[in-house]
Motif scaffolding. Structure first.
Motif, PDB file in Angstrom:
ATOM      1  N   SER A 292      44.134 -40.467   0.969  1.00  0.00           N
ATOM      2  CA  SER A 292      43.965 -39.386  -0.024  1.00  0.00           C
ATOM      3  C   SER A 292      43.383 -39.875  -1.337  1.00  0.00           C
ATOM      4  O   SER A 292      42.876 -39.077  -2.113  1.00  0.00           O
ATOM      5  CB  SER A 292      45.246 -38.651  -0.370  1.00  0.00           C
TER       6      SER A 292
ATOM      7  N   GLY B 105      40.819 -41.401  -1.638  1.00  0.00           N
ATOM      8  CA  GLY B 105      39.397 -41.094  -1.519  1.00  0.00           C
ATOM      9  C   GLY B 105      38.496 -42.307  -1.647  1.00  0.00           C
ATOM     10  O   GLY B 105      38.950 -43.421  -1.915  1.00  0.00           O
TER      11      GLY B 105
ATOM     12  N   SER C 126      34.464 -43.870  -2.962  1.00  0.00           N
ATOM     13  CA  SER C 126      33.323 -43.694  -3.866  1.00  0.00           C
ATOM     14  C   SER C 126      32.059 -44.010  -3.091  1.00  0.00           C
ATOM     15  O   SER C 126      32.022 -44.996  -2.340  1.00  0.00           O
ATOM     16  CB  SER C 126      33.410 -44.677  -5.036  1.00  0.00           C
TER      17      SER C 126
ATOM     18  N   GLU D 117      33.935 -30.278  -2.383  1.00  0.00           N
ATOM     19  CA  GLU D 117      34.463 -31.443  -1.665  1.00  0.00           C
ATOM     20  C   GLU D 117      33.340 -32.064  -0.837  1.00  0.00           C
ATOM     21  O   GLU D 117      32.418 -31.351  -0.420  1.00  0.00           O
ATOM     22  CB  GLU D 117      35.587 -31.028  -0.688  1.00  0.00           C
TER      23      GLU D 117
ATOM     24  N   TRP E  96      33.161 -34.865   2.575  1.00  0.00           N
ATOM     25  CA  TRP E  96      33.923 -35.690   3.526  1.00  0.00           C
ATOM     26  C   TRP E  96      32.950 -36.543   4.339  1.00  0.00           C
ATOM     27  O   TRP E  96      31.809 -36.141   4.586  1.00  0.00           O
ATOM     28  CB  TRP E  96      34.680 -34.834   4.560  1.00  0.00           C
TER      29      TRP E  96
ATOM     30  N   ALA F  14      37.335 -38.957   5.759  1.00  0.00           N
ATOM     31  CA  ALA F  14      37.555 -39.591   4.453  1.00  0.00           C
ATOM     32  C   ALA F  14      37.025 -38.676   3.347  1.00  0.00           C
ATOM     33  O   ALA F  14      35.866 -38.256   3.393  1.00  0.00           O
ATOM     34  CB  ALA F  14      36.835 -40.933   4.406  1.00  0.00           C
ATOM     35  N   PRO F  15      37.881 -38.362   2.349  1.00  0.00           N
ATOM     36  CA  PRO F  15      37.398 -37.541   1.242  1.00  0.00           C
ATOM     37  C   PRO F  15      36.624 -38.403   0.239  1.00  0.00           C
ATOM     38  O   PRO F  15      37.077 -39.484  -0.124  1.00  0.00           O
ATOM     39  CB  PRO F  15      38.702 -37.011   0.615  1.00  0.00           C
ATOM     40  N   VAL F  16      35.464 -37.911  -0.188  1.00  0.00           N
ATOM     41  CA  VAL F  16      34.670 -38.632  -1.195  1.00  0.00           C
ATOM     42  C   VAL F  16      35.072 -38.072  -2.561  1.00  0.00           C
ATOM     43  O   VAL F  16      34.995 -36.861  -2.786  1.00  0.00           O
ATOM     44  CB  VAL F  16      33.159 -38.411  -0.958  1.00  0.00           C
ATOM     45  N   VAL F  17      35.531 -38.951  -3.448  1.00  0.00           N
ATOM     46  CA  VAL F  17      35.973 -38.454  -4.763  1.00  0.00           C
ATOM     47  C   VAL F  17      34.993 -38.816  -5.876  1.00  0.00           C
ATOM     48  O   VAL F  17      35.060 -38.275  -6.972  1.00  0.00           O
ATOM     49  CB  VAL F  17      37.407 -38.949  -5.111  1.00  0.00           C
TER      50      VAL F  17
ATOM     51  N   GLU G 260      32.519 -37.557 -10.745  1.00  0.00           N
ATOM     52  CA  GLU G 260      33.589 -36.998  -9.914  1.00  0.00           C
ATOM     53  C   GLU G 260      33.057 -35.913  -8.989  1.00  0.00           C
ATOM     54  O   GLU G 260      32.218 -35.101  -9.403  1.00  0.00           O
ATOM     55  CB  GLU G 260      34.678 -36.394 -10.806  1.00  0.00           C
TER      56      GLU G 260
ATOM     57  N   ALA H  36      41.080 -35.748  -3.681  1.00  0.00           N
ATOM     58  CA  ALA H  36      40.925 -35.129  -2.353  1.00  0.00           C
ATOM     59  C   ALA H  36      41.262 -33.637  -2.454  1.00  0.00           C
ATOM     60  O   ALA H  36      42.287 -33.258  -3.033  1.00  0.00           O
ATOM     61  CB  ALA H  36      41.837 -35.828  -1.355  1.00  0.00           C
TER      62      ALA H  36
ATOM     63  N   TRP I 235      40.301 -30.436   2.515  1.00  0.00           N
ATOM     64  CA  TRP I 235      40.466 -31.722   3.199  1.00  0.00           C
ATOM     65  C   TRP I 235      41.914 -31.878   3.663  1.00  0.00           C
ATOM     66  O   TRP I 235      42.162 -32.274   4.811  1.00  0.00           O
ATOM     67  CB  TRP I 235      40.082 -32.897   2.278  1.00  0.00           C
TER      68      TRP I 235
END
Ligand code: PDD
Length: 288
Positions: free
Chosen positions: A132, A134, A136, A241, A243, A252-255, A261, A267, A271
Motif C-alpha cells: 500500500s 505504493g 514511484s 490512480e 496501477w 501495485a499502486p503508483v503513488v 503525486e 494508494a 485499488w
C-alpha cells in the motif's frame, strides 16, 4: 547455502540446479531466441494455467517454433516440479529456446530439438502495508519492437528501460509510444479516472498480461466500470490512480509519477477494493 531444494527441469530430467547445464551454442544464449512464461502458484494451485499455456502457444506460433508438449504434459511436468520444490506461494518459470545448433546461424531449423527449462521461484506473499505504500515511476520512451505481444526471452530493451528507472532512483517506468501508454517494463498499466478503470487494448505493442485479464474480469463481475482503450500520456497526469499489474507484482499502486503525486499521493480506494477482490480470488483458488 539455502536449505530449500532447488530441483529444476531440463529437457526431460529433474536435476539439482547446479547440475543443470546448457550448451554455449544454445540459441537462447546466442540470440535470445526463445519464449517464456511465469505462472503463479498459490498452495498447490497454478493460477490460470490454461491462459498461460495459450499465451505460450501464441508466443511459439509467432516465432514459428513447435510446442514440444501438449497441455496435459506441461501440467504433469509442473506438478512434478512443484512436488520436488515444496512451498506455499511460488511461481513456475518456463523457458523454451530453439535449442543448440552446430553453427551460429540465424536460420532456424524446425527439426532441431528445443531446450526446455523450468524452475520454481519462491515468492514472498505481498505484505499489504508495504504494497500500500505504493511505488514511484517515471515515463520513458518505449523504443521496443513491434512484437511485444510475444513473451520473448530477448529482454535487453526491457532491461535498458528498467535501468532508466534505476538511474532515476525510482521503482519502475511506464512506457509511452507515440504519446500513448503501452505497459510497464514487466507489467501492464491501468488508470482510474472518475471511478472508471481504464487499460490499453492488447496489440503488438504490449504483452497480453494474465493478471491484466483477471483484473478486467474481476472488475466486470463486481460492477466496476471498465474501459479498454488507448491512454494518452497526458491522462496519466490527471489520473486519480495508476496501477501496474503482473504475476509477480500482482497489483501495485503508483503513488508518484515523474516526481509528482498521483491523485492524493497514496494508494487509492479503487485499488484497495480491487486488491481485496484479488486476494479473495487467490484464497478461493487455494481452497479448490
Ligand atoms: N512479466 N508486460 C510485460 C513486458 C511483462 O514482462 C509482464 C510479466 C507483463 C504482465 O504479464 P502477467 O500478468 O501475465 O505476468 C506485462 C513477468 C512476470 C516476468 O517477466 O517476470
Amino acid at each position: 547455502m539455502s536449505s530449500v531444494p532447488n530441483i529444476v527441469f531440463l529437457n526431460g530430467q529433474y536435476l539439482p540446479v547446479e547440475e543443470a547445464t546448457v550448451s554455449v551454442m544454445d540459441r537462447g544464449f546466442l540470440f535470445g531466441d526463445g519464449v517464456y512464461e511465469v505462472v503463479p502458484v498459490f498452495g498447490k494451485k497454478l493460477l490460470r494455467l490454461g491462459d498461460h499455456l495459450q499465451r505460450l502457444q501464441n508466443s511459439l506460433d509467432r516465432i514459428s517454433c513447435l510446442n514440444p508438449h501438449a497441455d496435459a504434459e506441461w501440467e504433469a511436468i509442473f506438478s512434478d516440479l512443484l512436488g520436488k520444490n515444496p512451498g506455499e506461494d511460488r511461481a513456475v518459470y518456463l523457458q523454451i529456446s530453439r535449442g543448440a545448433y552446430v553453427k551460429r546461424d540465424l536460420t532456424a531449423n524446425a527439426e532441431n530439438p528445443p531446450t526446455i527449462f523450468a524452475m520454481v521461484l519462491h515468492v514472498t506473499p505481498p505484505d499489504i502495508d508495504v504494497v500500500s505504500a505504493g511505488i514511484s515511476v517515471i515515463t520513458v520512451d518505449d523504443f521496443r519492437w513491434n512484437a511485444c505481444d510475444i513473451k520473448s526471452t530477448s529482454l535487453v530493451a526491457n532491461v535498458m528501460l528498467r535501468q532508466q528507472a534505476t538511474d532515476a532512483s525510482v521503482d519502475d517506468a511506464i512506457l509511452v509510444k507515440n504519446g500513448a501508454v503501452t505497459e510497464g517494463t514487466a507489467s501492464n498499466v491501468f488508470i482510474v479516472k472518475d471511478s472508471v478503470l481504464i487499460t490499453p487494448p492488447t496489440s503488438r505493442q504490449l504483452l497480453p498480461g494474465i493478471t491484466r485479464d483477471l483484473v478486467i474480469e474481476i472488475a466486470k463481475n463486481n460492477t466496476i466500470l471498465i474501459e479498454v482503450r488507448d491512454i494518452r500520456e497526458s491522462e496519466l497526469y490527471s489520473a486519480d490512480e495508476i496501477w501496474m499489474t503482473s504475476s509477480t507484482r500482482e497489483i501495485a499502486p503508483v503513488v508518484k509519477l515523474n516526481g509528482e503525486e498521483v491523485g492524493s499521493g497514496v494508494a487509492g480506494d479503487m485499488w484497495k477494493c480491487m486488491m481485496n477482490l484479488y486476494q479473495q480470488y487467490k484464497q478461493e483458488l487455494r481452497r479448490k
